[in-house]
Design an enzyme around this catalytic site. Sequence first.
Site, PDB file in Angstrom:
ATOM      1  N   HIS A  26      24.330 -15.663  15.254  1.00 50.45           N
ATOM      2  CA  HIS A  26      24.925 -16.305  14.083  1.00 50.45           C
ATOM      3  C   HIS A  26      25.298 -15.209  13.084  1.00 50.45           C
ATOM      4  CE1 HIS A  26      22.991 -20.484  14.763  1.00 50.45           C
ATOM      5  NE2 HIS A  26      24.214 -20.441  15.234  1.00 50.45           N
ATOM      6  N   LYS A  30      23.834 -11.215  12.955  1.00 47.84           N
ATOM      7  CA  LYS A  30      24.617 -10.229  13.707  1.00 47.84           C
ATOM      8  C   LYS A  30      24.082  -8.815  13.511  1.00 47.84           C
ATOM      9  CE  LYS A  30      28.935 -12.802  14.039  1.00 47.84           C
ATOM     10  NZ  LYS A  30      28.707 -13.367  15.318  1.00 47.84           N
ATOM     11  N   ASP A  52      31.232 -14.331  24.412  1.00 52.27           N
ATOM     12  CA  ASP A  52      32.447 -15.084  24.123  1.00 52.27           C
ATOM     13  C   ASP A  52      32.121 -16.553  23.907  1.00 52.27           C
ATOM     14  OD1 ASP A  52      32.426 -16.489  26.601  1.00 52.27           O
ATOM     15  OD2 ASP A  52      33.504 -14.879  27.577  1.00 52.27           O
ATOM     16  N   HIS A  79      27.829 -26.239  13.534  1.00 53.86           N
ATOM     17  CA  HIS A  79      27.891 -26.389  14.984  1.00 53.86           C
ATOM     18  C   HIS A  79      26.496 -26.477  15.617  1.00 53.86           C
ATOM     19  CE1 HIS A  79      27.756 -22.122  14.043  1.00 53.86           C
ATOM     20  NE2 HIS A  79      27.143 -21.962  15.190  1.00 53.86           N
TER      21      HIS A  79
END
Length: 142
Positions: A26, A30, A52, A79
């Site tokens: 997230h 990172k 990806d 999400h």
Amino acid sequence: MEKGRCPMDHIRKKMKPRKKIALVAHDNKKEDLLEWARYNRLLLAQHELYGDQQIGAKIAEGEIEFLIFFWDPLEPQPHDPDVKALLRIAVVWNAPAACDRATADFLISSHLMRASTSACCPTTRPTSPGWSISRWPNRGEA
């Protein structure tokens, strides 16, 4: 079930010493993932790395065998259902998954990361509500 045997509705998938690893994080994780990857660069260099949008499908298709997913459970994500689905897929397909640095450290340093190994995975599509992989691969013996 005796050691080395899979349940009737599962097959044994083989993993070579060079694992196929997905690295995901997230936004606010990172930097943690990058720091972890830099620290483990020599170990990671022995494996194939991916990152990806189609990781769940690639796990189900056997193209990714291992998931490093630094996510933030305290930060609401628009999400969240996708996060849950990705983790569910990793569990269904018996793909080792690390969601934090401590677990990632234990997994990447395991002797199994450098060895040929295998894991049981389903031969039929799970029927639980919310299952969302649209393309179901043919999972013959590896």
